[in-house]
Design a protein around this motif. Structure first.
Motif, PDB file in Angstrom:
ATOM      1  N   ILE A   3      44.415 -18.041   4.396  1.00 50.83           N
ATOM      2  CA  ILE A   3      45.959 -17.168   4.853  1.00 50.83           C
ATOM      3  C   ILE A   3      45.610 -16.348   6.604  1.00 50.83           C
ATOM      4  CG2 ILE A   3      46.199 -13.942   5.140  1.00 50.83           C
ATOM      5  CD1 ILE A   3      45.454 -14.443   1.493  1.00 50.83           C
ATOM      6  N   ASP A   4      44.087 -16.819   6.834  1.00 48.73           N
ATOM      7  CA  ASP A   4      43.871 -16.129   8.633  1.00 48.73           C
ATOM      8  C   ASP A   4      44.788 -17.538   8.908  1.00 48.73           C
ATOM      9  OD1 ASP A   4      42.881 -14.012   8.608  1.00 48.73           O
ATOM     10  OD2 ASP A   4      41.033 -14.985   8.059  1.00 48.73           O
ATOM     11  N   LEU A   5      44.435 -18.931   8.807  1.00 54.29           N
ATOM     12  CA  LEU A   5      45.139 -19.928   8.913  1.00 54.29           C
ATOM     13  C   LEU A   5      46.510 -19.675   8.675  1.00 54.29           C
ATOM     14  CD1 LEU A   5      42.949 -22.853   8.089  1.00 54.29           C
ATOM     15  CD2 LEU A   5      42.699 -22.212  10.064  1.00 54.29           C
ATOM     16  N   ALA A   6      46.928 -19.979   7.952  1.00 54.20           N
ATOM     17  CA  ALA A   6      48.695 -19.923   7.541  1.00 54.20           C
ATOM     18  C   ALA A   6      48.942 -18.757   8.815  1.00 54.20           C
ATOM     19  CB  ALA A   6      48.949 -19.440   6.240  1.00 54.20           C
ATOM     20  N   GLU A   7      48.610 -17.886   9.477  1.00 55.00           N
ATOM     21  CA  GLU A   7      48.990 -17.067  10.325  1.00 55.00           C
ATOM     22  C   GLU A   7      49.193 -17.891  11.609  1.00 55.00           C
ATOM     23  OE1 GLU A   7      47.172 -13.310  10.178  1.00 55.00           O
ATOM     24  OE2 GLU A   7      48.014 -12.929   8.644  1.00 55.00           O
ATOM     25  N   CYS A  38      37.868 -33.467  -0.729  1.00 46.42           N
ATOM     26  CA  CYS A  38      37.857 -32.604   0.879  1.00 46.42           C
ATOM     27  C   CYS A  38      39.227 -31.860   0.476  1.00 46.42           C
ATOM     28  CB  CYS A  38      37.861 -33.460   1.694  1.00 46.42           C
ATOM     29  SG  CYS A  38      36.259 -34.800   1.988  1.00 46.42           S
ATOM     30  N   HIS A  39      40.074 -32.007   0.192  1.00 50.85           N
ATOM     31  CA  HIS A  39      40.955 -31.197  -0.174  1.00 50.85           C
ATOM     32  C   HIS A  39      40.867 -29.729  -0.984  1.00 50.85           C
ATOM     33  CE1 HIS A  39      43.402 -34.159   1.613  1.00 50.85           C
ATOM     34  NE2 HIS A  39      44.154 -33.107   1.735  1.00 50.85           N
ATOM     35  N   MET A  40      39.640 -29.972  -2.243  1.00 53.10           N
ATOM     36  CA  MET A  40      39.169 -28.528  -2.972  1.00 53.10           C
ATOM     37  C   MET A  40      38.650 -27.951  -2.244  1.00 53.10           C
ATOM     38  SD  MET A  40      40.473 -28.878  -5.652  1.00 53.10           S
ATOM     39  CE  MET A  40      41.897 -29.604  -4.534  1.00 53.10           C
ATOM     40  N   SER A  41      37.668 -28.577  -0.839  1.00 54.82           N
ATOM     41  CA  SER A  41      36.536 -27.730  -0.545  1.00 54.82           C
ATOM     42  C   SER A  41      37.327 -27.339   0.961  1.00 54.82           C
ATOM     43  CB  SER A  41      35.649 -28.593   0.746  1.00 54.82           C
ATOM     44  OG  SER A  41      34.334 -28.995  -0.085  1.00 54.82           O
ATOM     45  N   PHE A  42      39.023 -27.829   1.254  1.00 57.87           N
ATOM     46  CA  PHE A  42      39.731 -26.965   1.872  1.00 57.87           C
ATOM     47  C   PHE A  42      40.393 -25.283   1.104  1.00 57.87           C
ATOM     48  CE2 PHE A  42      44.013 -26.484   3.157  1.00 57.87           C
ATOM     49  CZ  PHE A  42      44.028 -26.142   5.518  1.00 57.87           C
ATOM     50  N   LEU A  43      40.654 -25.875   0.315  1.00 54.54           N
ATOM     51  CA  LEU A  43      40.621 -24.987  -1.067  1.00 54.54           C
ATOM     52  C   LEU A  43      39.661 -23.649  -0.541  1.00 54.54           C
ATOM     53  CD1 LEU A  43      43.053 -25.946  -3.299  1.00 54.54           C
ATOM     54  CD2 LEU A  43      43.994 -25.725  -1.369  1.00 54.54           C
ATOM     55  N   ASP A  44      38.466 -23.878  -0.992  1.00 53.43           N
ATOM     56  CA  ASP A  44      37.811 -23.698  -0.382  1.00 53.43           C
ATOM     57  C   ASP A  44      37.466 -22.016   0.393  1.00 53.43           C
ATOM     58  OD1 ASP A  44      36.772 -24.109  -3.196  1.00 53.43           O
ATOM     59  OD2 ASP A  44      35.432 -25.183  -2.169  1.00 53.43           O
ATOM     60  N   LEU A  45      38.387 -22.393   1.308  1.00 52.75           N
ATOM     61  CA  LEU A  45      38.466 -21.239   2.407  1.00 52.75           C
ATOM     62  C   LEU A  45      38.744 -19.833   1.908  1.00 52.75           C
ATOM     63  CD1 LEU A  45      40.137 -23.595   5.484  1.00 52.75           C
ATOM     64  CD2 LEU A  45      37.847 -22.507   5.318  1.00 52.75           C
ATOM     65  N   ASP A  46      39.356 -20.173   0.611  1.00 50.40           N
ATOM     66  CA  ASP A  46      39.985 -18.844   0.141  1.00 50.40           C
ATOM     67  C   ASP A  46      40.768 -17.864   1.280  1.00 50.40           C
ATOM     68  OD1 ASP A  46      38.225 -19.859  -2.362  1.00 50.40           O
ATOM     69  OD2 ASP A  46      36.505 -18.310  -2.259  1.00 50.40           O
ATOM     70  N   GLU A  47      40.010 -16.829   0.932  1.00 50.44           N
ATOM     71  CA  GLU A  47      40.843 -15.506   1.882  1.00 50.44           C
ATOM     72  C   GLU A  47      41.646 -15.918   3.468  1.00 50.44           C
ATOM     73  OE1 GLU A  47      36.856 -14.120   1.681  1.00 50.44           O
ATOM     74  OE2 GLU A  47      38.265 -14.661   0.500  1.00 50.44           O
ATOM     75  N   ARG A  48      40.057 -16.923   3.965  1.00 46.79           N
ATOM     76  CA  ARG A  48      40.541 -17.718   5.363  1.00 46.79           C
ATOM     77  C   ARG A  48      42.221 -18.525   5.022  1.00 46.79           C
ATOM     78  NH1 ARG A  48      34.682 -19.354   6.931  1.00 46.79           N
ATOM     79  NH2 ARG A  48      34.619 -20.123   5.252  1.00 46.79           N
TER      80      ARG A  48
END
Length: 178
Positions: A28-32, A16-26
């Motif tokens: 960066i959007d979440l970090a904002e 599940c955490h690997m899928s979270f990382l699969d958000l890729d460039e998104r």
């Protein structure tokens, strides 16, 4: 102030955490939009107070998981069962058909190279519970993200909604179990 988000890994494979990382460039959007305050992908030692959203991966499989689940619930506005192990027990619960003592005997006596004995005091590892169980059997869960693992799109949809203080749409995230 940005919403505080945590992710937790209990008894599961980290898919599940690997899928979270699969958000890729998104990501960066979440970090904002959020502050990641606790996660196995960050070096934070204690679960903080006043977390807005916590995604919990994995079944409750040992006493440490159970204690941690209660800490998470006390300190989180929304708790989300993150993936099928947290939702149903899934693969982690496959061990439920096997007697815990038999597993411990096989692991610590039969397969031991040195000092074969079953640990009865648990200074470094957590004591196994008789069965691995879904998260909602231990604490109140606010939403469920199904999947083994959930897709990046499901995670994006759920987290985006929760960060805006809304429950996720039922098309991707289920607000009920079963």
């Amino acid at each position: 102030m940005k919403p505080k988000v945590a992710t937790v890994w209990l008894g599961g494979c980290s898919g599940c955490h690997m899928s979270f990382l699969d958000l890729d460039e998104r990501l960066i959007d979440l970090a904002e939009k959020m502050e990641l305050v606790f996660s196995p992908i960050a070096d934070i030692k204690e679960f903080p107070r006043d977390v807005d959203v916590t995604l919990v991966e994995g079944a409750v499989a040992n006493v440490e998981h159970e204690e941690f689940a209660h800490i998470i619930r006390r300190n989180s506005r929304y708790v989300v069962s993150f993936g099928d192990c947290a939702v149903t027990g899934n693969v982690t619960a496959m061990r439920n058909a096997i007697d815990t003592e038999a597993v411990l005997h096989r692991s610590y006596v039969e397969l031991a190279d040195i000092n074969p004995h079953i640990p009865r005091e648990y200074p470094t590892i957590a004591e196994l519970m008789p069965q691995a169980r879904p998260l909602h059997e231990h604490i109140t869960v606010d939403a469920y993200i199904h999947g083994c693992p959930p897709t990046a799109e499901q995670i994006w949809s759920a987290v985006s909604e929760l960060l805006q203080g809304r429950m996720p749409a039922l098309s991707h995230v289920y607000l009920r179990y079963g």
